[in-house]
Design an enzyme around this catalytic site. Structure first.
Site, PDB file in Angstrom:
ATOM      1  N   SER A 294       0.748  -1.059   0.145  1.00 24.52           N
ATOM      2  CA  SER A 294      -0.307   0.072  -0.164  1.00 24.52           C
ATOM      3  C   SER A 294       0.837   1.381   0.341  1.00 24.52           C
ATOM      4  CB  SER A 294      -0.967   0.084   1.278  1.00 24.52           C
ATOM      5  OG  SER A 294      -0.226  -0.333   2.186  1.00 24.52           O
TER       6      SER A 294
ATOM      7  N   LYS B  46      -6.553   3.988   8.491  1.00 22.16           N
ATOM      8  CA  LYS B  46      -5.707   4.795   7.742  1.00 22.16           C
ATOM      9  C   LYS B  46      -6.364   6.258   7.901  1.00 22.16           C
ATOM     10  CE  LYS B  46      -3.290   1.109   4.783  1.00 22.16           C
ATOM     11  NZ  LYS B  46      -3.239   0.968   3.160  1.00 22.16           N
TER      12      LYS B  46
END
Length: 790
Positions: A692, A735
Site C-alpha cells: 500500500s 488509515k
C-alpha cells in the site's frame, strides 16, 4: 478381722454378701449386664491378677474401657458404672491366658482405687434401680416384648423358643438388660444403658433400638422376597443394598471412609443429569474406585476424574434474555460507538428468538489494542443474561492446553475449554477466546488446529477432550474470538469465524469515552468525587489531542489516572474540603511536555519526504518515506533501508521503473543516471511490509529527483502497477482515522476504495479533503508542490 460386706439381691431373687472393695477386670468392647452370663478371655497381667484375687465363686468388678487401645487402664480410663460379677468357672487357655465364665449380679459405681498392685482394687457403691409401677411402664414393657418377638419372627437365625423365654421374664429391668446385651450396639451406647438407673427410661431406649432392628429385618426380608420373585429393578436393588450396608456399619460402629467416599460420589452421579455416554463412563470408573483399597495410589486419580465429570455443566443451561430493547440499552451503556458489533449481536438475539435451535455463530472481533474487544464480550453476556467464560490463548503452544492431557500423564487435567466451562457453571455461556492471533506451534502440537473442532458448528456438538474422553456439546456456546490482526490466523481457522472489525476511535469518540466511562471509573478508583474534582472539556480535549495518538483508549486511561493521582495528592495535602479544577494548565503541569505535536510540516520541509498511511496491528498510523539522490557511479541503483519486507521492496522497484519510463511526462530528464536512489522509512527497528506504500514511494522518488517539496498536509495510500494504475488496498478506515489524529487535512485514496469510506465516521470525513485517484498521474499534482518562479 472379717472383711466388710454389703448385701446384694441379684436378678432371680438370689442374694449374696459382696465385699465393699473388689478387684477390677478392665474389658474391651464388652459390657456385662446383671443377670447375663458372659464368657471372658483374660490375658493381661493385671487382669489375671484380678481374676486370681476373686477366685472361683468369688466376686469382681467388670468395667468397660473408654478406649480399647489403652493397655494399662486406670480409673479415669473406665466407664464409671460397671457390673459386679460372680466368677462361675475358670479355665486355662493358651499362652498363659485364662477363660472365665461370669454372671452379672448388680450395677455399681466405683471410686478412687484403694490398691493398684498386683491388681486394681476399688471401693464399690451399689446403684439402686428406680422402678415405678404405672400404666406407662406396663405399656413400654409390653411394647418391648412385642418388638423383640417381632425381630425373632423376622430373623431366620433366631429360634422361636426365645419368644416364649422373653415373654416369661418377670422383671422389666431384667428384660431391658437381657435385650440390650444381645443388640448390635456400639460399646458407648451399651455403657449408657448400663448406667441408666431409671427402668422406664431404659425400656424406652431399648424400644428405640428394637424399632430400628425391626426395620432392618423387614427390609432384608422384602429384598429377599423381591429378589426371589425377580421383581426388583437392579439399580434400585443395588441402591437399597448399599443403603443397608451403611446402616449396618453405623450400627456396629465400623464406618468405612472409602465406602463413604464412593457413596457420596454415587449420590452426586444419581443427582446429575448426565448424557448416556458420560454416565456409563462415570459408572465404570465408580466401580473401579469401589473395588480399590482405601490407600491405593490410583484412588485419588479416579476420584479427581469423577469429580470433573460431575462438576461439568453437561445439562446446566441459563435462559437467554431475548428482549432486544434491554440488550440494546445494556450495549449502549457499556460501550460508546461500535455500532456494527452491536447491530450483529441484536441480529443474533432476533434469530435466537425466532429459531431457538439455530446454531450459534462464531464471531471474531479484530481491531487494535484498547478498543474494547474483551470488555465487549462481558457486555454481550450481561445483555443476553448468560454466564461469561474466558480463555487467554496468547503464547499458547501446546495442543493439550486446548484438548487436555491424556490420563496416562502425571498431573493430567482437561484443556482450557472445559476448565472455563466448569468455572462458568453453564453449557451455554459467552466464551471469549482472547488473543487468538497469538497462538504458536512447536513440537507439542498446533493449538490452532485443535481449535478447528471447537469452532466448527458442524463438529463441536461432540467435542472430545483427551482427559475426559467423553463427548461434550459445545453447540450451545456463543464463541467470540479476539485478535489484533488477521494475518497470523491460519486460513482454516479464520474460515470458521465471522470477522467483525473494530477500528480505532476518533478524537471526538475518545472525548466522549473519557467523559462518560474513563473519568468516573478513575474518580472512584482514586477515592474522589465529581463534587471534589472537576475536569473541563478543554482539558480532556488537550489530553486526547496532544498526549495520545493510539487507536484505543488504554493510554488515554493511563493519562487520566495520572491526573487523578495528582488531584488526589492535592486533596490529601490541603484537606478534604479542597476543590480541584483540572483545566488545560493543570494538564500541562501534571503530564509535562506533549509527546505528540504536529510534525508533518517540519518533516516535509526538504524535497524527497512524503507522508504515507499504514495499517498495523495497533491501528492506523502515518509513516514518512524519505528519498535522496546520490549522483555518480554506474547506471541507476536503488537502495532500501528501514527493515522493509519483500513486498515493499518490490513496490519500490516498481515505483522506480514507472518513474524512469515516464520521466519526460512528469518533467524529469529522460536520463536520470548515473545515480543511487536511497529510499528510507524511519523507525528502522519496526518491520514494515505490504504494497500500500506504492504511490508514496513514487511520490518520494519524484520529489527527490525534481527537487520539489511534497505537501506536508497530504497523506497517501495505494498500490501501483507498472502501467501507473492505482490499485485498492485494505485498512482504509484505520488509515483515514490515523490521518485525522495526526492533523492531516488531505488524503489521497484509490478510487476503488471509495466503498470503504462508508465505514468512516461522518465527522472525520467532514474534517478531511479526500481525493480519489485512478492513476499515478492524478496523484503527483496533488502531492508535489509546483516549481517556484525565479
Amino acid at each position: 478381722m472379717s472383711e466388710e460386706t454389703i448385701h446384694v439381691v441379684a436378678p432371680g431373687d438370689e442374694s449374696f454378701d459382696v465385699p465393699t472393695t473388689l478387684p477390677v477386670l478392665p474389658v474391651r468392647d464388652v459390657v456385662v449386664y446383671p443377670g447375663v452370663t458372659v464368657p471372658l478371655a483374660i490375658g493381661r497381667p493385671a487382669s489375671l491378677a484380678a481374676l486370681e484375687a476373686a477366685g472361683q465363686d468369688g466376686f469382681m468388678l467388670v468395667a468397660t474401657q473408654r478406649d480399647p487401645a489403652t493397655e494399662e487402664p486406670g480409673v479415669a480410663d473406665l466407664y464409671p458404672v460397671a457390673s459386679i460379677v460372680r466368677v462361675v468357672r475358670i479355665l486355662d487357655a493358651r499362652r498363659d491366658g485364662k477363660q472365665a465364665l461370669v454372671v452379672g449380679v448388680a450395677r455399681s459405681r466405683f471410686h478412687s482405687p484403694v490398691a493398684t498392685e498386683p491388681a486394681l482394687r476399688v471401693r464399690i457403691d451399689l446403684v439402686t434401680e428406680r422402678t415405678v409401677e404405672s400404666s406407662e411402664s406396663e405399656a413400654a414393657w409390653r411394647r418391648v416384648v412385642m418388638l423383640a418377638q417381632r425381630v425373632i419372627d423376622l430373623r431366620d437365625d433366631l429360634p422361636d423358643e426365645w419368644k416364649t423365654f422373653i415373654g416369661g421374664i418377670p422383671s422389666p429391668g431384667v428384660l431391658a438388660d437381657l435385650i440390650a446385651s444381645n443388640l448390635p450396639l456400639p460399646p458407648e451406647e451399651k455403657a449408657r444403658l448400663l448406667a441408666e438407673d431409671d427402668v422406664l427410661a431404659r425400656l424406652r431406649r431399648v424400644e428405640g433400638h428394637l424399632d430400628r432392628e425391626v426395620t432392618i429385618a423387614e427390609t432384608q426380608q422384602a429384598l429377599r422376597t423381591e429378589s426371589e420373585a425377580g421383581e426388583q429393578d437392579p439399580k434400585r436393588r443395588e441402591h437399597t443394598l448399599r443403603q443397608r450396608m451403611r446402616e449396618i456399619q453405623q450400627e456396629i460402629g465400623e464406618g468405612d471412609a472409602g465406602l463413604a467416599e464412593v457413596d457420596e460420589l454415587r449420590e452426586r452421579l444419581d443427582a446429575a443429569n448426565l448424557p448416556e455416554e458420560a454416565r456409563a463412563q462415570a459408572e465404570r470408573e465408580l466401580k473401579r474406585l469401589s473395588a480399590l483399597p482405601q490407600h491405593a495410589p490410583d484412588r485419588h486419580l479416579i476420584r479427581t476424574y469423577l469429580e470433573w465429570i460431575l462438576d461439568l455443566p453437561f445439562s446446566v443451561e441459563t435462559e437467554d434474555q431475548l428482549d432486544l430493547h434491554h440488550a440494546h440499552e445494556v450495549l449502549e451503556a457499556d460501550h460508546h460507538g461500535l455500532d456494527k458489533v452491536k447491530e450483529r449481536i441484536l441480529e443474533f438475539l432476533a434469530v435466537r428468538k425466532l429459531a431457538p435451535d439455530a446454531k450459534a455463530p462464531i464471531l471474531c472481533f479484530v481491531g487494535p489494542p484498547g478498543v474494547g474487544k474483551t470488555s465487549l464480550g462481558r457486555s454481550i453476556a450481561r445483555a443476553m443474561g448468560r454466564k461469561f467464560a474466558r480463555a487467554s490463548l496468547g503464547g499458547v503452544r501446546d495442543e493439550a492446553e486446548i484438548r487436555g492431557h491424556r490420563r496416562t500423564y502425571v498431573g493430567a487435567m482437561p484443556g482450557r475449554i472445559l476448565q472455563s466451562l466448569k468455572r462458568a457453571g453453564a453449557r451455554n455461556p459467552i466464551f471469549l477466546l482472547d488473543e487468538v492471533d497469538k497462538l504458536g506451534a512447536d513440537f507439542r502440537g498446533d493449538p490452532s488446529s485443535a481449535l478447528l473442532e471447537v469452532l466448527d458448528p458442524e463438529q463441536n456438538h461432540t467435542f472430545s477432550d483427551h482427559y475426559l474422553e467423553v463427548p461434550f456439546d459445545l453447540s450451545r456456546v456463543l464463541f467470540i474470538a479476539t485478535a489484533n490482526t488477521l494475518s497470523t490466523i491460519p486460513p482454516a481457522l479464520l474460515d470458521r469465524m465471522e470477522v467483525i472489525e473494530l477500528p480505532g476511535y476518533t478524537g471526538r469518540d475518545k472525548g466522549v469515552i473519557a467523559r462518560e466511562h474513563l473519568l468516573p471509573k478513575q474518580l472512584e478508583g482514586h477515592g474522589l468525587s465529581e463534587e471534589r474534582v472537576t475536569v473541563t472539556d478543554a482539558a480532556l480535549e488537550k489530553v486526547v489531542a496532544e498526549y495520545t495518538r493510539e487507536a484505543g483508549v488504554r493510554n488515554l486511561e493511563r493519562r487520566i489516572a495520572t491526573l487523578m493521582r495528582k488531584a488526589a495528592r492535592r486533596v490529601a495535602e490541603e484537606g478534604a474540603d479542597t476543590q480541584v479544577a483540572v483545566d488545560e494548565a493543570f494538564v500541562a503541569d501534571a503530564l509535562g511536555a506533549p509527546p505528540h505535536l504536529p510534525e508533518t510540516a517540519e518533516r516535509t520541509e526538504m524535497p524527497g519526504v512524503v507522508v504515507g498511511l499504514a495499517a498495523t496491528a495497533h491501528g492506523g498510523d502515518i509513516l514518512f518515506i524519505e528519498a535522496t539522490v546520490v549522483r555518480g557511479g554506474k547506471g541507476i541503483r536503488l537502495r532500501l533501508t528501514g527493515q522493509l519486507g519483500d513486498v515493499m521492496r518490490e513496490s519500490a522497484e516498481a515505483a522506480l521503473s514507472w518513474v524512469r519510463s515516464h520521466a519526460a511526462e512528469i518533467g524529469l530528464p529522460e536520463e536520470l543516471g548515473p545515480c543511487e536512489i536511497h529510499l528510507h522509512v524511519p523507525a528502522g527497528a519496526v518491520p514494515k511490509d505490504g504494497p500500500s506504500a506504492g504511490v508514496t514511494l513514487v511520490s518520494a522518488i519524484v520529489s527527490a529527483l525534481s527537487g520539489h517539496r511534497a505537501r506536508g498536509h497530504v497523506a497517501l495510500t495505494g498500490e501501483i502497477s507498472l502501467r501507473g494504475r492505482v490499485l485498492p488496498v485494505g485498512g482504509i478506515k484505520d488509515k483515514v482515522l490515523a490521518a485525522s489524529r495526526a492533523g492531516i487535512d488531505t488524503v489521497v485514496l484509490p478510487r476503488r476504495n471509495e466503498k470503504d469510506l462508508v465505514d468512516v465516521p461522518d465527522d472525520v470525513k467532514e474534517g478531511l479533503t479526500i481525493h480519489l485517484v485512478d492513476a499515478v498521474d492524478d496523484v503527483l499534482p496533488l502531492v508535489i508542490e509546483p516549481a517556484v518562479a525565479a
